[in-house]
Design a protein around this motif. Structure first.
Motif, PDB file in Angstrom:
ATOM      1  N   GLY A  17     -19.675  24.583  15.645  1.00  0.00           N
ATOM      2  CA  GLY A  17     -18.561  25.317  16.218  1.00  0.00           C
ATOM      3  C   GLY A  17     -17.257  25.059  15.490  1.00  0.00           C
ATOM      4  O   GLY A  17     -16.413  25.962  15.353  1.00  0.00           O
ATOM      5  N   ARG A  18     -17.058  23.829  15.023  1.00  0.00           N
ATOM      6  CA  ARG A  18     -15.837  23.516  14.277  1.00  0.00           C
ATOM      7  C   ARG A  18     -15.781  24.315  12.974  1.00  0.00           C
ATOM      8  O   ARG A  18     -14.701  24.762  12.555  1.00  0.00           O
ATOM      9  N   VAL A  19     -16.929  24.483  12.337  1.00  0.00           N
ATOM     10  CA  VAL A  19     -16.963  25.273  11.105  1.00  0.00           C
ATOM     11  C   VAL A  19     -16.540  26.710  11.396  1.00  0.00           C
ATOM     12  O   VAL A  19     -15.756  27.307  10.648  1.00  0.00           O
ATOM     13  N   VAL A  20     -17.038  27.267  12.491  1.00  0.00           N
ATOM     14  CA  VAL A  20     -16.649  28.622  12.881  1.00  0.00           C
ATOM     15  C   VAL A  20     -15.143  28.692  13.122  1.00  0.00           C
ATOM     16  O   VAL A  20     -14.466  29.625  12.655  1.00  0.00           O
ATOM     17  N   ALA A  21     -14.612  27.718  13.848  1.00  0.00           N
ATOM     18  CA  ALA A  21     -13.175  27.705  14.127  1.00  0.00           C
ATOM     19  C   ALA A  21     -12.365  27.649  12.835  1.00  0.00           C
ATOM     20  O   ALA A  21     -11.348  28.351  12.689  1.00  0.00           O
ATOM     21  N   HIS A  22     -12.804  26.819  11.884  1.00  0.00           N
ATOM     22  CA  HIS A  22     -12.100  26.711  10.610  1.00  0.00           C
ATOM     23  C   HIS A  22     -12.172  28.022   9.835  1.00  0.00           C
ATOM     24  O   HIS A  22     -11.179  28.438   9.216  1.00  0.00           O
ATOM     25  N   ALA A  23     -13.329  28.676   9.860  1.00  0.00           N
ATOM     26  CA  ALA A  23     -13.483  29.940   9.144  1.00  0.00           C
ATOM     27  C   ALA A  23     -12.583  31.013   9.737  1.00  0.00           C
ATOM     28  O   ALA A  23     -11.907  31.759   9.006  1.00  0.00           O
ATOM     29  N   LEU A  24     -12.541  31.111  11.060  1.00  0.00           N
ATOM     30  CA  LEU A  24     -11.690  32.112  11.707  1.00  0.00           C
ATOM     31  C   LEU A  24     -10.217  31.843  11.423  1.00  0.00           C
ATOM     32  O   LEU A  24      -9.435  32.771  11.177  1.00  0.00           O
ATOM     33  N   MET A 202     -26.938  24.393  29.485  1.00  0.00           N
ATOM     34  CA  MET A 202     -26.919  25.778  29.013  1.00  0.00           C
ATOM     35  C   MET A 202     -25.731  25.961  28.079  1.00  0.00           C
ATOM     36  O   MET A 202     -24.658  25.406  28.306  1.00  0.00           O
ATOM     37  N   VAL A 203     -25.936  26.730  27.009  1.00  0.00           N
ATOM     38  CA  VAL A 203     -24.854  27.048  26.078  1.00  0.00           C
ATOM     39  C   VAL A 203     -24.790  28.567  25.932  1.00  0.00           C
ATOM     40  O   VAL A 203     -25.793  29.207  25.622  1.00  0.00           O
ATOM     41  N   LEU A 204     -23.595  29.110  26.164  1.00  0.00           N
ATOM     42  CA  LEU A 204     -23.414  30.558  26.209  1.00  0.00           C
ATOM     43  C   LEU A 204     -22.292  30.998  25.279  1.00  0.00           C
ATOM     44  O   LEU A 204     -21.282  30.301  25.144  1.00  0.00           O
ATOM     45  N   ALA A 205     -22.473  32.155  24.675  1.00  0.00           N
ATOM     46  CA  ALA A 205     -21.369  32.841  24.009  1.00  0.00           C
ATOM     47  C   ALA A 205     -20.799  33.826  25.017  1.00  0.00           C
ATOM     48  O   ALA A 205     -21.489  34.734  25.470  1.00  0.00           O
ATOM     49  N   ILE A 206     -19.555  33.614  25.392  1.00  0.00           N
ATOM     50  CA  ILE A 206     -18.854  34.508  26.309  1.00  0.00           C
ATOM     51  C   ILE A 206     -17.920  35.349  25.456  1.00  0.00           C
ATOM     52  O   ILE A 206     -17.103  34.803  24.701  1.00  0.00           O
ATOM     53  N   GLU A 207     -18.039  36.696  25.542  1.00  0.00           N
ATOM     54  CA  GLU A 207     -17.283  37.523  24.591  1.00  0.00           C
ATOM     55  C   GLU A 207     -16.829  38.856  25.170  1.00  0.00           C
ATOM     56  O   GLU A 207     -17.502  39.875  25.015  1.00  0.00           O
ATOM     57  N   PRO A 208     -15.668  38.871  25.813  1.00  0.00           N
ATOM     58  CA  PRO A 208     -15.101  40.127  26.272  1.00  0.00           C
ATOM     59  C   PRO A 208     -14.810  41.079  25.113  1.00  0.00           C
ATOM     60  O   PRO A 208     -14.353  40.656  24.046  1.00  0.00           O
ATOM     61  N   THR A 241     -18.184  29.937  21.961  1.00  0.00           N
ATOM     62  CA  THR A 241     -19.444  29.330  22.376  1.00  0.00           C
ATOM     63  C   THR A 241     -19.098  28.187  23.333  1.00  0.00           C
ATOM     64  O   THR A 241     -18.293  27.314  22.997  1.00  0.00           O
ATOM     65  N   VAL A 242     -19.705  28.221  24.521  1.00  0.00           N
ATOM     66  CA  VAL A 242     -19.317  27.314  25.606  1.00  0.00           C
ATOM     67  C   VAL A 242     -20.547  26.591  26.157  1.00  0.00           C
ATOM     68  O   VAL A 242     -21.543  27.225  26.502  1.00  0.00           O
ATOM     69  N   ALA A 243     -20.461  25.276  26.254  1.00  0.00           N
ATOM     70  CA  ALA A 243     -21.525  24.485  26.873  1.00  0.00           C
ATOM     71  C   ALA A 243     -21.172  24.232  28.332  1.00  0.00           C
ATOM     72  O   ALA A 243     -20.023  23.922  28.668  1.00  0.00           O
ATOM     73  N   ILE A 244     -22.161  24.368  29.192  1.00  0.00           N
ATOM     74  CA  ILE A 244     -21.987  24.069  30.610  1.00  0.00           C
ATOM     75  C   ILE A 244     -22.371  22.609  30.819  1.00  0.00           C
ATOM     76  O   ILE A 244     -23.489  22.198  30.494  1.00  0.00           O
ATOM     77  N   THR A 245     -21.428  21.823  31.315  1.00  0.00           N
ATOM     78  CA  THR A 245     -21.669  20.400  31.516  1.00  0.00           C
ATOM     79  C   THR A 245     -21.285  20.016  32.934  1.00  0.00           C
ATOM     80  O   THR A 245     -20.587  20.750  33.633  1.00  0.00           O
ATOM     81  N   ALA A 246     -21.723  18.837  33.331  1.00  0.00           N
ATOM     82  CA  ALA A 246     -21.380  18.337  34.668  1.00  0.00           C
ATOM     83  C   ALA A 246     -19.884  18.126  34.821  1.00  0.00           C
ATOM     84  O   ALA A 246     -19.361  18.107  35.942  1.00  0.00           O
ATOM     85  N   ASP A 247     -19.181  17.978  33.693  1.00  0.00           N
ATOM     86  CA  ASP A 247     -17.736  17.770  33.722  1.00  0.00           C
ATOM     87  C   ASP A 247     -16.945  19.059  33.552  1.00  0.00           C
ATOM     88  O   ASP A 247     -15.720  19.023  33.424  1.00  0.00           O
ATOM     89  N   PRO A 249     -16.802  23.292  31.738  1.00  0.00           N
ATOM     90  CA  PRO A 249     -17.124  23.966  30.482  1.00  0.00           C
ATOM     91  C   PRO A 249     -16.541  23.243  29.272  1.00  0.00           C
ATOM     92  O   PRO A 249     -15.407  22.762  29.314  1.00  0.00           O
ATOM     93  N   ARG A 250     -17.327  23.161  28.212  1.00  0.00           N
ATOM     94  CA  ARG A 250     -16.891  22.558  26.961  1.00  0.00           C
ATOM     95  C   ARG A 250     -16.911  23.633  25.883  1.00  0.00           C
ATOM     96  O   ARG A 250     -17.979  24.172  25.562  1.00  0.00           O
ATOM     97  N   ILE A 251     -15.763  23.948  25.321  1.00  0.00           N
ATOM     98  CA  ILE A 251     -15.659  24.997  24.317  1.00  0.00           C
ATOM     99  C   ILE A 251     -16.044  24.409  22.956  1.00  0.00           C
ATOM    100  O   ILE A 251     -15.323  23.573  22.400  1.00  0.00           O
ATOM    101  N   LEU A 252     -17.167  24.858  22.425  1.00  0.00           N
ATOM    102  CA  LEU A 252     -17.697  24.271  21.182  1.00  0.00           C
ATOM    103  C   LEU A 252     -17.091  24.885  19.943  1.00  0.00           C
ATOM    104  O   LEU A 252     -17.240  24.313  18.845  1.00  0.00           O
TER     105      LEU A 252
END
Length: 255
Positions: A17-24, A202-208, A241-247, A249-252
């Motif tokens: 995910g960090r690579v994607v963020a850097h590319a964008l 669970m890991v989801l791509a949320i994309e409006p 891309t977002v991971a669902i965690t007990a703590d 959502p974690r934005i990957l």
């Protein structure tokens, strides 16, 4: 079938995910009037190459596509909603640009998108972008254990419709993991409290995806990939891309 990721796997997905963020970020910083969309694709390729990552976009060919996708980013300008192929088009003052990018690193995939303006921004475009980002934030906030897929869809759709925007029919987010597109699908509109229950791992791509004209109809270019608003209005796309965690959502794919 939905694969629940371990904490270790989610950490590894964060690296992708960090690579994607850097590319964008690199594409956005480089984009200016006169540059071609192909130039922006080359920028993203350089970021992936330097990180030792591969592109899940390049060569991807779903059933609907007449040819494999030929680039590492989708570059959709003005009335193009998603899946634009970066070619020789040169950016103009006032263009509205959506860039979608993915990376595969260590066997895991990250996927995200951002929309921005080039040159002098139209106030209407800034409002469209702001709403897309607000819809994404609402969807992410709903991505908690015990909620359901419909709660994410409802959160996204409520923000989009309240602003008077359209939502392209049949398109939305998806699961992410070893592959770019996994179960479950994540619609951008729907009733709350319905669908699969969200669980940690669970890991989801949320994309409006929003269309300024308020209609949900679209057309497809002759390339078999690029989707455009049917009424010629502008569009915006935001994704994490977002991971669902007990703590929570974690934005990957966060910067």
């Amino acid at each position: 079938m939905v694969e629940l990721k371990t904490d270790k796997s989610i950490d590894e997905m964060r690296a992708a995910g960090r690579v994607v963020a850097h590319a964008l970020a690199a594409v956005r910083e480089t984009a200016r009037v006169g540059l071609s969309l192909r130039d922006l694709d080359e920028v993203a390729r350089g970021v992936l190459r330097e990180a030792g990552a591969a592109s899940p976009f390049l060569g991807y060919r779903p059933k609907f596509a007449p040819v494999p996708f030929p680039a590492v980013i989708c570059a959709s300008v003005n009335d193009a909603i998603v899946h634009g192929i970066p070619g020789g088009y040169r950016l103009r003052d006032g263009d509205l640009v959506s860039i979608d990018c993915g990376a595969r690193l260590g066997g895991w995939v990250g996927d995200a998108a951002v929309t921005f303006t080039v040159g002098r921004a139209r106030p209407a475009d800034l409002r469209l972008i702001e709403t897309a980002e607000a819809a994404l934030a609402a969807g992410i906030a709903a991505a908690v254990p015990g909620n359901r897929i419909g709660d994410i869809a409802h959160a996204v759709g409520t923000v989009c419709r309240a602003a008077g925007y359209g939502i392209p029919d049949g398109f939305g987010g998806h699961g992410v993991g070893r592959r770019m597109h996994e179960d479950p699908g994540v619609p951008n509109e729907g009733p709350p409290g319905r669908g699969m229950k969200l669980r940690p791992g669970m890991v989801l791509a949320i994309e409006p995806m929003l269309t300024a004209g308020g209609t949900d109809d679209y057309t497809c270019d002759g390339d078999g990939w690029t989707l455009r608003t049917a009424d010629g209005s502008r569009a915006a796309h935001a994704e994490h891309t977002v991971a669902i965690t007990a703590d929570g959502p974690r934005i990957l794919t966060a910067p």
